[in-house]
Design an enzyme around this catalytic site. Structure first.
Site, PDB file in Angstrom:
ATOM      1  N   GLY A 105       0.537   1.611  -7.675  1.00 34.98           N
ATOM      2  CA  GLY A 105      -0.393   1.781  -8.782  1.00 34.98           C
ATOM      3  C   GLY A 105      -0.591   3.229  -9.157  1.00 34.98           C
ATOM      4  O   GLY A 105      -0.615   3.580 -10.343  1.00 34.98           O
ATOM      5  N   LEU A 106      -0.730   4.100  -8.166  1.00 35.29           N
ATOM      6  CA  LEU A 106      -0.900   5.528  -8.450  1.00 35.29           C
ATOM      7  C   LEU A 106       0.385   6.139  -8.983  1.00 35.29           C
ATOM      8  O   LEU A 106       0.351   7.028  -9.845  1.00 35.29           O
ATOM      9  CB  LEU A 106      -1.350   6.258  -7.187  1.00 35.29           C
ATOM     10  CG  LEU A 106      -2.820   6.050  -6.801  1.00 35.29           C
ATOM     11  CD1 LEU A 106      -3.091   6.583  -5.404  1.00 35.29           C
ATOM     12  CD2 LEU A 106      -3.736   6.721  -7.816  1.00 35.29           C
ATOM     13  N   HIS A 109     -22.532  -0.626 -14.888  1.00 31.45           N
ATOM     14  CA  HIS A 109     -21.577   0.003 -13.971  1.00 31.45           C
ATOM     15  C   HIS A 109     -20.919   1.177 -14.695  1.00 31.45           C
ATOM     16  O   HIS A 109     -19.761   1.096 -15.116  1.00 31.45           O
ATOM     17  CB  HIS A 109     -20.517  -1.006 -13.525  1.00 31.45           C
ATOM     18  CG  HIS A 109     -21.014  -2.007 -12.537  1.00 31.45           C
ATOM     19  ND1 HIS A 109     -21.042  -1.763 -11.185  1.00 31.45           N
ATOM     20  CD2 HIS A 109     -21.520  -3.255 -12.711  1.00 31.45           C
ATOM     21  CE1 HIS A 109     -21.535  -2.817 -10.559  1.00 31.45           C
ATOM     22  NE2 HIS A 109     -21.836  -3.739 -11.459  1.00 31.45           N
ATOM     23  N   GLU A 122     -19.652   3.771 -13.624  1.00 28.08           N
ATOM     24  CA  GLU A 122     -18.471   4.314 -12.943  1.00 28.08           C
ATOM     25  C   GLU A 122     -17.173   3.819 -13.563  1.00 28.08           C
ATOM     26  O   GLU A 122     -16.127   4.472 -13.452  1.00 28.08           O
ATOM     27  CB  GLU A 122     -18.508   3.949 -11.450  1.00 28.08           C
ATOM     28  CG  GLU A 122     -18.284   2.489 -11.108  1.00 28.08           C
ATOM     29  CD  GLU A 122     -19.543   1.631 -11.121  1.00 28.08           C
ATOM     30  OE1 GLU A 122     -19.511   0.514 -10.575  1.00 28.08           O
ATOM     31  OE2 GLU A 122     -20.562   2.089 -11.686  1.00 28.08           O
ATOM     32  N   ARG A 175     -25.808 -11.262 -12.763  1.00 26.96           N
ATOM     33  CA  ARG A 175     -26.469 -12.517 -13.129  1.00 26.96           C
ATOM     34  C   ARG A 175     -27.996 -12.384 -13.145  1.00 26.96           C
ATOM     35  O   ARG A 175     -28.686 -13.290 -13.580  1.00 26.96           O
ATOM     36  CB  ARG A 175     -26.121 -13.629 -12.124  1.00 26.96           C
ATOM     37  CG  ARG A 175     -24.661 -13.995 -12.033  1.00 26.96           C
ATOM     38  CD  ARG A 175     -24.473 -15.218 -11.131  1.00 26.96           C
ATOM     39  NE  ARG A 175     -23.087 -15.397 -10.759  1.00 26.96           N
ATOM     40  CZ  ARG A 175     -22.170 -15.994 -11.522  1.00 26.96           C
ATOM     41  NH1 ARG A 175     -22.513 -16.476 -12.704  1.00 26.96           N
ATOM     42  NH2 ARG A 175     -20.930 -16.118 -11.101  1.00 26.96           N
ATOM     43  N   LYS A 189      14.370   7.576   8.426  1.00 27.90           N
ATOM     44  CA  LYS A 189      15.251   6.421   8.414  1.00 27.90           C
ATOM     45  C   LYS A 189      15.379   5.848   6.996  1.00 27.90           C
ATOM     46  O   LYS A 189      14.378   5.587   6.331  1.00 27.90           O
ATOM     47  CB  LYS A 189      14.720   5.338   9.362  1.00 27.90           C
ATOM     48  CG  LYS A 189      14.804   5.730  10.840  1.00 27.90           C
ATOM     49  CD  LYS A 189      16.259   5.934  11.258  1.00 27.90           C
ATOM     50  CE  LYS A 189      16.374   6.245  12.740  1.00 27.90           C
ATOM     51  NZ  LYS A 189      17.785   6.465  13.130  1.00 27.90           N
ATOM     52  N   LYS A 193      22.590  10.223   0.343  1.00 30.92           N
ATOM     53  CA  LYS A 193      22.990   9.008   1.055  1.00 30.92           C
ATOM     54  C   LYS A 193      22.346   7.776   0.431  1.00 30.92           C
ATOM     55  O   LYS A 193      23.005   6.745   0.215  1.00 30.92           O
ATOM     56  CB  LYS A 193      22.597   9.125   2.527  1.00 30.92           C
ATOM     57  CG  LYS A 193      22.898   7.873   3.347  1.00 30.92           C
ATOM     58  CD  LYS A 193      22.418   8.032   4.783  1.00 30.92           C
ATOM     59  CE  LYS A 193      22.653   6.746   5.571  1.00 30.92           C
ATOM     60  NZ  LYS A 193      22.158   6.874   6.971  1.00 30.92           N
ATOM     61  N   SER A 202       0.818  -1.231   0.000  1.00 26.74           N
ATOM     62  CA  SER A 202       0.000   0.000   0.000  1.00 26.74           C
ATOM     63  C   SER A 202       0.842   1.266   0.000  1.00 26.74           C
ATOM     64  O   SER A 202       0.490   2.265   0.631  1.00 26.74           O
ATOM     65  CB  SER A 202      -0.960   0.013   1.203  1.00 26.74           C
ATOM     66  OG  SER A 202      -1.811  -1.102   1.174  1.00 26.74           O
ATOM     67  N   CYS A 257     -26.469  -1.120 -10.904  1.00 25.69           N
ATOM     68  CA  CYS A 257     -26.533  -2.586 -10.919  1.00 25.69           C
ATOM     69  C   CYS A 257     -27.544  -3.075  -9.875  1.00 25.69           C
ATOM     70  O   CYS A 257     -28.744  -2.997 -10.094  1.00 25.69           O
ATOM     71  CB  CYS A 257     -25.143  -3.174 -10.687  1.00 25.69           C
ATOM     72  SG  CYS A 257     -25.024  -4.937 -11.076  1.00 25.69           S
ATOM     73  N   LEU A 258     -27.077  -3.554  -8.732  1.00 24.81           N
ATOM     74  CA  LEU A 258     -27.988  -3.936  -7.655  1.00 24.81           C
ATOM     75  C   LEU A 258     -28.865  -2.758  -7.249  1.00 24.81           C
ATOM     76  O   LEU A 258     -30.010  -2.942  -6.827  1.00 24.81           O
ATOM     77  CB  LEU A 258     -27.182  -4.441  -6.452  1.00 24.81           C
ATOM     78  CG  LEU A 258     -27.965  -4.805  -5.195  1.00 24.81           C
ATOM     79  CD1 LEU A 258     -28.937  -5.945  -5.470  1.00 24.81           C
ATOM     80  CD2 LEU A 258     -27.011  -5.182  -4.056  1.00 24.81           C
TER      81      LEU A 258
END
EC number: 6.3.4.2
Length: 583
Positions: A28-29, A527, A529, A480, A202, A238, A24, A396-397
């Site tokens: 990806g970003l 979808h 989005e 489905r 560190k 360094k 994380s 969707c749902l």
């Protein structure tokens, strides 16, 4: 003296992104932002994610563990990072953009069963690594317009040192050997932790991470130093010395105000120029026109709107990553900042609980999901919003819950989905014909849903047609179940309009209430989005945010909407229970 072997000439460069110390870190970003910068320099860029898990794809994984499943145009269920790639590159990717250990092993074992290895002992090296290389190098293929990529950015999931990632790292090392070092670039993301008691940053974790990478034959060309603050020059010097990386390749990336600021952070550190120089790519200035306009909309909104996302998986926001990004982009289209309120659907089952959860929001979004938990809460939120003229967008749902709520409002009090209650007398949502074996457990669950892009035809002058500006659209799907056509006429008594269907008119794709019944209550089986971009917001989300702003600017005066006659159950509504569902 024998001549040195020449590497095959290639116009395509390979850039691998790895991560160390912890997960994380934002690989990806980082990869997406670098891809955006190279694209803004006029280069053709494509991207790929290598995932070291044994699942064939994330389609059957728990959203609390993995986050959302991102569906591509061609119907592949992929990692959520592929969504970042599409949004930052502003281009569609295919299923080949996501490779898993499960896919690789399935292919190799299938080849062994067919006898394609001619009796060889099948091993991780060379057979597994060769299959990984084949999939990496296949990204060099021309796209539908005949353009080959100038750069392929490949993100290797996991953390350096994990057993699962080793075959992918070895395959990447071999790709560098085959295409030539001058055509390959390794970018390593690492954590530089800040120790508050001593007030120090560190570098040792980064040194150990790079040492682990070098032990398997990969020396990074550049380092992304993740920290909550800028890494000072002495520490960068360094790290460059101890990790044997050019000082120009040591990149400080402190936390940014928004993910859309990351390209600017990388550009300020001159990472894109360094990559262009090292890979001998054509040097062009970055065209910031479109991205600067986006950043103005991000940081200088003219208004604020509060949207409730009523979901089942809100404990992990990544489960709705594309929905959240599409909502933000819808806000950008309206020069507004979208404040998201994450509402557990279980908290909206009664009118009183829905009123408490949704009291001060300007719009309600009902996202997709699976299973019965929380369904009555989604329906309760829709009922509350319908009664008060509160804008609603169902995905969707979400569309299915809108249909169930409408059916119950006209007397079908036991209306439900066959998914949630197989014994319901009124299955207003039924199993699609080609999905019945999977639902019955007689076929694989993974990769068998209605997946990918499908066309739809919209009713002229409908809200959705006005939003899209056309009556012919294409959206991505993952489901489905469908609206049971047997109940269309009865549901229409509620005022709900079936405003978009598949081209043959069979499958309901969009529903809405007309403006005289409700200002904006829209559902889609798709979808949308997944096709939204920060620089090209999806029209449905832009329209939804616009309607929510209108509601807010009316000072949230709760206007009771025209009453839909509530039908008393008289038994007649169950006359269709034995009729075969055309869905």
């Amino acid at each position: 003296m024998p001549a040195l072997r020449k590497h095959p000439q290639t116009a395509t460069k390979h850039l691998f992104v790895t991560g160390g110390v912890v997960s994380s870190l934002g690989k990806g970003l980082t990869a997406s932002s670098l891809g955006q910068l190279l694209t803004a320099r006029g280069l053709q860029v494509t991207m790929q994610k290598l995932d070291p898990y044994l699942n064939v794809d994330p389609g059957t994984m728990n959203p609390f563990q993995h986050g959302e499943v991102f569906v591509t145009e061609d119907g592949a269920e992929t990692d959520l990072d592929v969504g970042h790639y599409e949004r930052f590159l502003d281009r569609n990717l295919s299923g080949s953009a996501n490779v898993t250990t499960g896919q690789v092993y399935s292919t190799v074992i299938a080849k062994e069963r067919r006898g394609e290895y001619l009796g060889d002992t099948v091993q991780v090296i060379p057979h597994i690594t060769d299959e990984i290389k084949r999939r990496i190098l296949a990204m060099d293929a021309a796209d539908s317009d005949g353009n080959r990529p100038d750069v392929i950015i490949t993100e290797i999931g996991g953390t350096v040192g994990d057993i699962e990632s080793l075959p992918f790292l070895e395959a990447a090392r071999q790709v560098r050997h085959e295409v030539g070092r001058e055509n390959c670039f390794f970018l390593h993301c690492s954590l530089v932790p800040y120790m508050a008691p001593s007030g120090e940053l560190k570098t040792k974790p980064t040194q150990h991470s790079v040492a682990a990478l070098r032990s398997i034959g990969i020396t990074p060309d550049a380092l992304i130093l993740r920290c909550d603050r800028d890494v000072p020059e002495p520490l960068k010097n360094k790290i460059a010395l101890m990790c044997d990386v050019d000082i120009d390749g040591v990149i400080s990336t402190p936390d940014a105000p928004s993910i859309y600021d990351i390209p600017k952070v990388l550009h300020r550190e001159e990472l894109d120029a360094y990559v262009v120089r090292r890979l001998n790519l054509p040097f062009r200035d970055v065209d910031w026109t479109q991205w600067n306009d986006l950043l103005r909309r991000v940081h200088e909104p003219r208004d604020t709107v509060r949207i409730a996302l009523v979901g089942k998986y809100i404990d992990l926001s990544d489960a709705y990553l594309s929905v959240a990004e599409a909502l933000r982009a819808g806000g950008f289209a309206q020069h507004a900042k979208v404040e998201m309120r994450w509402v557990a659907s279980d908290d909206c089952e009664t009118d009183a609980s829905a009123a408490a959860a949704l009291a001060d929001v300007d719009g309600v979004l009902i996202p997709g999901g699976f299973g019965i938990r929380g369904i009555e809460g989604k329906i309760g939120a829709i009922h509350y919003a319908r009664k008060r003229g509160l804008p609603v967008l169902g995905l969707c749902l979400g569309l299915q819950c809108i249909v169930i709520e409408a059916a119950r409002s006209v007397g079908l009090t036991e209306a439900n989905s066959a998914e949630f209650d197989p014994a319901t007398p009124d299955p207003v949502i039924s199993t699609m014909a080609d999905q019945r074996d999977a639902v019955a457990g007689e076929a694989d669950l993974g990769g068998t849903m209605r997946l990918g892009a499908y066309p739809a035809v919209l009713e002229p002058n409908s809200l959705v047609a006005q939003a899209y500006g056309t009556i012919e659209v294409s959206e991505r799907h993952r489901h489905r179940y469908e609206v049971n056509n047997t109940y269309r006429d009865r549901i229409a008594e509620s005022g709900l309009r079936f405003s978009g269907t598949s081209p043959d008119g069979h499958l309901v794709e969009f529903v809405e209430y007309p403006p005289e019944v409700h200002p904006f209550l829209v559902g889609t089986q798709a979808h949308p989005e997944l096709k939204s971009r920060p620089t090209r917001p999806h029209p449905l989300f832009a329209a939804f945010v616009g309607a929510s702003l209108d509601y807010k600017n009316a000072e949230r005066l709760p206007v009771e909407m025209p009453e839909i006659p509530e039908h008393e159950p008289n038994g007649a509504e169950h006359a269709l229970e034995d009729a075969p569902a055309r869905g």
